[in-house]
Enzyme design. Structure first.
Site, short mmCIF file in Angstrom:
data_model
loop_
_atom_site.label_atom_id
_atom_site.label_comp_id
_atom_site.label_asym_id
_atom_site.label_seq_id
_atom_site.Cartn_x
_atom_site.Cartn_y
_atom_site.Cartn_z
N GLU A 52 0.83 -1.22 0.00
CA GLU A 52 0.00 0.00 0.00
C GLU A 52 0.86 1.26 0.00
OE1 GLU A 52 -3.06 0.41 -0.63
OE2 GLU A 52 -3.56 -1.71 -0.70
N CYS A 216 -19.14 -3.31 -17.29
CA CYS A 216 -19.09 -2.83 -15.90
C CYS A 216 -20.15 -3.53 -15.03
CB CYS A 216 -19.32 -1.32 -15.89
SG CYS A 216 -19.38 -0.66 -14.21
N CYS A 222 -25.67 3.08 -12.43
CA CYS A 222 -24.83 4.23 -12.77
C CYS A 222 -25.63 5.34 -13.47
CB CYS A 222 -23.68 3.77 -13.69
SG CYS A 222 -22.57 5.12 -14.11
FE1 SF4 Z 1 -19.44 1.58 -14.77
FE2 SF4 Z 1 -20.66 3.92 -14.72
FE3 SF4 Z 1 -18.01 3.79 -14.69
FE4 SF4 Z 1 -19.38 3.16 -16.90
S1 SF4 Z 1 -19.27 5.16 -15.95
S2 SF4 Z 1 -17.65 2.03 -16.06
S3 SF4 Z 1 -21.19 2.17 -16.04
S4 SF4 Z 1 -19.38 3.06 -13.10
#
Ligand code: SF4
Length: 369
Positions: A52, A216, A222
């Site tokens: 770390e 993702c 998101c």
């Molecule tokens: Fe995931 Fe949102 Fe980042 Fe795209 S912008 S990689 S959907 S967290």
């Protein structure tokens, strides 16, 4: 999750499922990294702590060889505590930002002096050691001791800004809100996997430019993805204002050896490191980085460019055959110099010298650097 991009509006509670999703994703996708493997095998918090500290402001690629070398020299806390400052610097060579290693060494001595010995376990206990900030204390206490304290660094800030579509530059206030948000999402059953998961997401998927939203694991949560604003959140930071510095480094040669000196502890650059005699220019005069004044009337045979924090350095490299001696000088065989030089700046100067010595016709060509 409800999200807002309006400046000043407080964050709303994040979806509690995000923590569990990140844990599952991490457990399936985690990269094999040497500190993870070593901790799995030994359960020794020392190997996590060292990783770390090394990873602060340094890429994983740069840390990998230094980490193995360091643990080869100092396999356990007691070895590190008993080392000299120079030995520690040398073992960390090439990583830059040496203050963190001085503080790590100090912390090792504090820990080794404990009677009876015991590791700090909690975030709060780790935070009390020299060189351990919020992020590092959360990372070590969660990974090595299972404390449910969330990490928040630049990568995590970027992920959270996007999850909430916050199109602002993260400041201290937002960082505090993100800390509370992370602490509320981290599952008590798997804090180490959550923290490593969110860090890994920021490093490999939710990257700065063109995040890989298609793969993702938290895409469903998101707001930036929904709004198509991934490249707007967070807002870009003001570009760093660089300071130009002209510097001079001397390769002193004597019987196949080069002369190294200890830079002063309060030197402007690379304080305390063993390296080439160094000076930087101010108002037409040379300011020396080690004790004493030197009077070298030499022409530079080449120059190198180097960056140290906000400084853009042009360093002119000189060669001088040195007849005398000085107690301040450490003479090192040329072929061993590479392993004795701590800073990348010194090593670049040495490489330039070796390259030009091997191919004298390149004296006017510095484009290879
Ligand atoms: Fe995931 Fe949102 Fe980042 Fe795209 S912008 S990689 S959907 S967290």
């Amino acid at each position: 999750m409800t999200a807002s991009s309006k400046k000043g509006q407080r964050l709303n509670a994040p979806d509690a499922r995000i923590g569990d999703v990140l844990v599952t994703w991490y457990q399936k996708n985690k990269r094999s990294l040497p500190w993870r493997q070593r901790f799995l095998e030994s359960g020794d918090p020392y190997v996590i702590w060292i990783s770390e500290i090394m990873l602060q402001q340094t890429t994983i690629q740069a840390v990998l060889p230094a980490y193995e070398r360091f643990l080869g020299v100092f396999p356990q806390l007691k070895n590190l505590a008993a080392a000299t400052e120079d030995e520690v610097r040398l073992a960390c060579r090439g990583l830059g930002y040496y203050r963190r290693f001085r503080l790590m060494h100090e912390a090792a001595q504090v820990l080794a002096a404990r009677e009876p010995f015991h590791w700090p376990r909690t975030y709060k206990e780790w935070r009390e050691l020299p060189g351990i900030g919020d992020y590092t204390a959360a990372a070590i206490s969660s990974i090595a001791f299972g404390e449910a304290k969330a990490v928040v660094d630049g990568n995590v800030e970027r992920v959270f800004c996007r999850l909430l579509d916050r199109r602002v530059v993260p400041d201290q206030k937002l960082k505090k809100e993100f800390q509370a948000m992370g602490d509320s999402m981290i599952p008590a059953s798997a804090p180490a996997d959550y923290n490593q998961g969110v860090m890994e997401l920021g490093q490999t998927i939710c990257i700065k430019q063109n995040p890989r939203c298609a793969i993702c694991p938290v895409q469903d949560f998101c707001a930036a993805f929904k709004n198509g604003s991934q490249n707007l959140a967070p807002a870009p930071k003001k570009p760093m204002e660089y300071e130009e510095v002209r510097m001079h480094l001397w390769l002193l040669l004597q019987n196949g050896k080069i002369g190294l000196v200890q830079r002063s502890k309060d030197a402007r650059f690379l304080g305390g490191t063993l390296g080439l005699p160094t000076a930087w220019e101010k108002d037409g005069e040379l300011r020396w980085e080690q004790a004493g004044r030197w009077d070298f009337q030499t022409e530079a045979f080449g120059s190198i460019k180097h960056g140290i924090t906000k400084h853009r350095i042009q360093a002119f490299v000189h060669r001088k055959d040195w007849k005398g001696n000085s107690p301040a000088m450490t003479w090192v065989p040329l072929e061993e110099a590479e392993t004795q030089l701590v800073s990348n700046l010194d090593r670049k100067a040495l490489h330039l010298f070796l390259k030009l010595e091997a191919k004298p016709t390149l004296f006017d060509d510095q484009s290879f650097l």
